[in-house]
Structures are given as C-alpha cells and as structure tokens.
Design a protein around this motif. Structure first.
Motif, PDB file in Angstrom:
ATOM      1  N   GLN A 296     -98.845 -51.004 -31.566  1.00 22.47           N
ATOM      2  CA  GLN A 296     -98.541 -51.745 -30.336  1.00 22.47           C
ATOM      3  C   GLN A 296     -97.037 -51.831 -30.108  1.00 22.47           C
ATOM      4  O   GLN A 296     -96.571 -51.689 -28.970  1.00 22.47           O
ATOM      5  N   VAL A 297     -96.283 -52.059 -31.172  1.00 15.90           N
ATOM      6  CA  VAL A 297     -94.823 -52.107 -31.053  1.00 15.90           C
ATOM      7  C   VAL A 297     -94.303 -50.739 -30.606  1.00 15.90           C
ATOM      8  O   VAL A 297     -93.446 -50.646 -29.726  1.00 15.90           O
ATOM      9  N   ARG A 298     -94.828 -49.691 -31.181  1.00 16.44           N
ATOM     10  CA  ARG A 298     -94.424 -48.332 -30.793  1.00 16.44           C
ATOM     11  C   ARG A 298     -94.717 -48.094 -29.312  1.00 16.44           C
ATOM     12  O   ARG A 298     -93.859 -47.601 -28.571  1.00 16.44           O
ATOM     13  N   ARG A 299     -95.926 -48.436 -28.871  1.00 20.13           N
ATOM     14  CA  ARG A 299     -96.273 -48.245 -27.449  1.00 20.13           C
ATOM     15  C   ARG A 299     -95.344 -49.043 -26.537  1.00 20.13           C
ATOM     16  O   ARG A 299     -94.924 -48.557 -25.485  1.00 20.13           O
ATOM     17  N   TYR A 300     -95.048 -50.267 -26.927  1.00 20.18           N
ATOM     18  CA  TYR A 300     -94.165 -51.120 -26.127  1.00 20.18           C
ATOM     19  C   TYR A 300     -92.796 -50.467 -25.945  1.00 20.18           C
ATOM     20  O   TYR A 300     -92.303 -50.338 -24.825  1.00 20.18           O
ATOM     21  N   PHE A 301     -92.185 -50.050 -27.051  1.00 18.92           N
ATOM     22  CA  PHE A 301     -90.846 -49.470 -26.946  1.00 18.92           C
ATOM     23  C   PHE A 301     -90.876 -48.088 -26.301  1.00 18.92           C
ATOM     24  O   PHE A 301     -89.942 -47.721 -25.580  1.00 18.92           O
ATOM     25  N   ASP A 302     -91.934 -47.317 -26.519  1.00 16.35           N
ATOM     26  CA  ASP A 302     -92.065 -46.034 -25.810  1.00 16.35           C
ATOM     27  C   ASP A 302     -92.106 -46.262 -24.305  1.00 16.35           C
ATOM     28  O   ASP A 302     -91.447 -45.560 -23.542  1.00 16.35           O
ATOM     29  N   TYR A 303     -92.881 -47.234 -23.872  1.00 14.82           N
ATOM     30  CA  TYR A 303     -92.993 -47.538 -22.446  1.00 14.82           C
ATOM     31  C   TYR A 303     -91.647 -47.996 -21.888  1.00 14.82           C
ATOM     32  O   TYR A 303     -91.225 -47.529 -20.834  1.00 14.82           O
TER      33      TYR A 303
ATOM     34  N   LEU B 284     -87.581 -53.451 -48.934  1.00 15.55           N
ATOM     35  CA  LEU B 284     -88.828 -54.211 -48.929  1.00 15.55           C
ATOM     36  C   LEU B 284     -89.476 -54.184 -47.548  1.00 15.55           C
ATOM     37  O   LEU B 284     -90.690 -54.004 -47.425  1.00 15.55           O
ATOM     38  N   GLU B 285     -88.674 -54.338 -46.499  1.00 10.30           N
ATOM     39  CA  GLU B 285     -89.217 -54.274 -45.136  1.00 10.30           C
ATOM     40  C   GLU B 285     -89.746 -52.878 -44.836  1.00 10.30           C
ATOM     41  O   GLU B 285     -90.826 -52.722 -44.249  1.00 10.30           O
ATOM     42  N   LEU B 286     -88.992 -51.855 -45.228  1.00  5.48           N
ATOM     43  CA  LEU B 286     -89.452 -50.482 -45.034  1.00  5.48           C
ATOM     44  C   LEU B 286     -90.786 -50.272 -45.726  1.00  5.48           C
ATOM     45  O   LEU B 286     -91.726 -49.731 -45.142  1.00  5.48           O
ATOM     46  N   PHE B 287     -90.887 -50.712 -46.964  1.00  4.94           N
ATOM     47  CA  PHE B 287     -92.120 -50.534 -47.721  1.00  4.94           C
ATOM     48  C   PHE B 287     -93.258 -51.335 -47.096  1.00  4.94           C
ATOM     49  O   PHE B 287     -94.391 -50.880 -47.048  1.00  4.94           O
ATOM     50  N   SER B 288     -92.964 -52.514 -46.598  1.00  2.00           N
ATOM     51  CA  SER B 288     -93.978 -53.345 -45.960  1.00  2.00           C
ATOM     52  C   SER B 288     -94.495 -52.668 -44.685  1.00  2.00           C
ATOM     53  O   SER B 288     -95.704 -52.614 -44.443  1.00  2.00           O
ATOM     54  N   ILE B 289     -93.597 -52.143 -43.887  1.00  2.00           N
ATOM     55  CA  ILE B 289     -93.976 -51.509 -42.625  1.00  2.00           C
ATOM     56  C   ILE B 289     -94.706 -50.191 -42.857  1.00  2.00           C
ATOM     57  O   ILE B 289     -95.710 -49.904 -42.210  1.00  2.00           O
ATOM     58  N   CYS B 290     -94.211 -49.401 -43.766  1.00  2.00           N
ATOM     59  CA  CYS B 290     -94.744 -48.046 -43.956  1.00  2.00           C
ATOM     60  C   CYS B 290     -95.844 -47.958 -45.013  1.00  2.00           C
ATOM     61  O   CYS B 290     -96.201 -46.868 -45.449  1.00  2.00           O
ATOM     62  N   GLY B 291     -96.379 -49.088 -45.405  1.00  2.00           N
ATOM     63  CA  GLY B 291     -97.545 -49.063 -46.269  1.00  2.00           C
ATOM     64  C   GLY B 291     -97.259 -48.739 -47.707  1.00  2.00           C
ATOM     65  O   GLY B 291     -98.048 -48.081 -48.363  1.00  2.00           O
ATOM     66  N   TYR B 292     -96.129 -49.181 -48.204  1.00  2.00           N
ATOM     67  CA  TYR B 292     -95.781 -48.941 -49.601  1.00  2.00           C
ATOM     68  C   TYR B 292     -96.902 -49.451 -50.495  1.00  2.00           C
ATOM     69  O   TYR B 292     -97.370 -50.563 -50.356  1.00  2.00           O
ATOM     70  N   GLN B 293     -97.336 -48.598 -51.369  1.00  2.00           N
ATOM     71  CA  GLN B 293     -98.396 -48.962 -52.303  1.00  2.00           C
ATOM     72  C   GLN B 293     -98.245 -48.097 -53.544  1.00  2.00           C
ATOM     73  O   GLN B 293     -97.461 -47.170 -53.574  1.00  2.00           O
ATOM     74  N   THR B 294     -98.987 -48.391 -54.544  1.00  2.00           N
ATOM     75  CA  THR B 294     -98.974 -47.595 -55.759  1.00  2.00           C
ATOM     76  C   THR B 294    -100.290 -46.858 -55.875  1.00  2.00           C
ATOM     77  O   THR B 294    -101.349 -47.458 -55.755  1.00  2.00           O
ATOM     78  N   GLU B 295    -100.214 -45.536 -56.047  1.00  2.00           N
ATOM     79  CA  GLU B 295    -101.427 -44.756 -56.257  1.00  2.00           C
ATOM     80  C   GLU B 295    -102.007 -45.099 -57.621  1.00  2.00           C
ATOM     81  O   GLU B 295    -101.283 -45.160 -58.619  1.00  2.00           O
ATOM     82  N   ILE B 296    -103.280 -45.306 -57.652  1.00  2.00           N
ATOM     83  CA  ILE B 296    -103.934 -45.706 -58.893  1.00  2.00           C
ATOM     84  C   ILE B 296    -103.889 -44.595 -59.929  1.00  2.00           C
ATOM     85  O   ILE B 296    -103.641 -44.845 -61.099  1.00  2.00           O
ATOM     86  N   GLU B 297    -104.070 -43.349 -59.500  1.00  2.00           N
ATOM     87  CA  GLU B 297    -104.153 -42.247 -60.461  1.00  2.00           C
ATOM     88  C   GLU B 297    -102.868 -42.030 -61.244  1.00  2.00           C
ATOM     89  O   GLU B 297    -102.871 -41.790 -62.427  1.00  2.00           O
TER      90      GLU B 297
ATOM     91  N   ASP C 171     -91.944 -58.935 -36.836  1.00  2.00           N
ATOM     92  CA  ASP C 171     -93.109 -59.677 -37.326  1.00  2.00           C
ATOM     93  C   ASP C 171     -94.377 -58.844 -37.172  1.00  2.00           C
ATOM     94  O   ASP C 171     -95.171 -58.723 -38.106  1.00  2.00           O
ATOM     95  N   LEU C 172     -94.567 -58.271 -35.989  1.00  2.00           N
ATOM     96  CA  LEU C 172     -95.766 -57.464 -35.744  1.00  2.00           C
ATOM     97  C   LEU C 172     -95.773 -56.199 -36.580  1.00  2.00           C
ATOM     98  O   LEU C 172     -96.815 -55.812 -37.110  1.00  2.00           O
ATOM     99  N   MET C 173     -94.626 -55.560 -36.699  1.00  2.00           N
ATOM    100  CA  MET C 173     -94.552 -54.294 -37.419  1.00  2.00           C
ATOM    101  C   MET C 173     -95.015 -54.431 -38.862  1.00  2.00           C
ATOM    102  O   MET C 173     -95.538 -53.484 -39.444  1.00  2.00           O
ATOM    103  N   GLN C 174     -94.840 -55.608 -39.441  1.00  2.00           N
ATOM    104  CA  GLN C 174     -95.196 -55.812 -40.839  1.00  2.00           C
ATOM    105  C   GLN C 174     -96.626 -56.302 -41.031  1.00  2.00           C
ATOM    106  O   GLN C 174     -97.087 -56.395 -42.161  1.00  2.00           O
ATOM    107  N   ARG C 175     -97.337 -56.578 -39.959  1.00  2.00           N
ATOM    108  CA  ARG C 175     -98.688 -57.143 -40.083  1.00  2.00           C
ATOM    109  C   ARG C 175     -99.748 -56.098 -40.382  1.00  2.00           C
ATOM    110  O   ARG C 175    -100.539 -56.252 -41.301  1.00  2.00           O
ATOM    111  N   SER C 176     -99.796 -55.076 -39.530  1.00  2.00           N
ATOM    112  CA  SER C 176    -100.870 -54.085 -39.687  1.00  2.00           C
ATOM    113  C   SER C 176    -100.466 -52.804 -38.962  1.00  2.00           C
ATOM    114  O   SER C 176     -99.547 -52.795 -38.148  1.00  2.00           O
TER     115      SER C 176
END
Length: 115
Positions: free
Chosen positions: A103-110, A28-41, A92-97
């Motif tokens: 931003q999380v990626r940039r933070y950890f990359d830095y 569920l967290e993976l799907f939330s973070i990576c934009g899990y959705q259902t294609e309409i078609e 928390d941030l990773m699941q928002r948008s």
C-alpha cells in the motif's frame, strides 16, 4: 528491479544497504521491512526479494517526488492523515506487513506520477 529468484543474504545486503542509507533506515528497520529471518536449514539471514523490490520502488518514487533525499527520508517518518496512513507514518505501515508495504508503494507510485 529484483527478480523473484532467491538471492543469498550477502548479495541482498550489498544491494539494499545503499537504499537503506539513502532512506536513513537502520539495519534493524531494513530487516524488519524486508522480512529479515533466519533459514532453519542453515541458520543464515535472509531478506525476501519481493519486499526488497517494494522498498526499491518506494525509494525510486521518493527520488521523483523530492530532489533532496533527506526530505524523502523524513517523509517516511512523518505521520500522515492521507489514506492509507490514517495518522500513522509510512514507516509504521512499511514495518507491519507485506500488504501494508504494498500500500505504501502504491501510494508513493501514484504521488510520483504526473497528474
């Protein structure tokens, strides 16, 4: 790194499930973070490659920062006063948008770069 081509759900799941396991993410967290959705078609689940790529980058940076994968996984769930978290956890941030995920990626990359 994933290209921006569209992968079918099964392929992305196979690629991302080991990363999710390493980071101790539920499906569920993976799907939330990576934009899990259902294609309409065709009513098929889809993960967005851009978001998957950002999550892979976060996992890579955590591997550089922490030799123990469990420490990296715990770091994602620990609240932080660092910018951009402001008391929230990276998870928390990773699941928002996607913007927050970036931003999380940039933070950890830095943080993973030698200074």
């Amino acid at each position: 790194m994933l290209s921006h081509q569209k992968y079918d759900a099964e392929t992305l799941h196979r690629l991302m499930l080991p990363v999710a396991k390493e980071l101790r993410l539920s499906r569920l967290e993976l799907f939330s973070i990576c934009g899990y959705q259902t294609e309409i078609e065709n009513d098929r689940p889809v993960l967005e490659t851009r978001k998957c790529s950002l999550l892979l980058g976060i996992a890579k940076a955590l591997n550089v920062l922490y030799t123990d994968p469990q420490r990296g996984a715990r770091r994602l769930r620990r609240p932080s006063s660092d910018e951009p978290f402001n008391g929230d956890s990276p998870m928390d941030l990773m699941q928002r948008s996607e913007k927050d995920l970036q931003q999380v990626r940039r933070y950890f990359d830095y943080r993973a770069q030698p200074h």
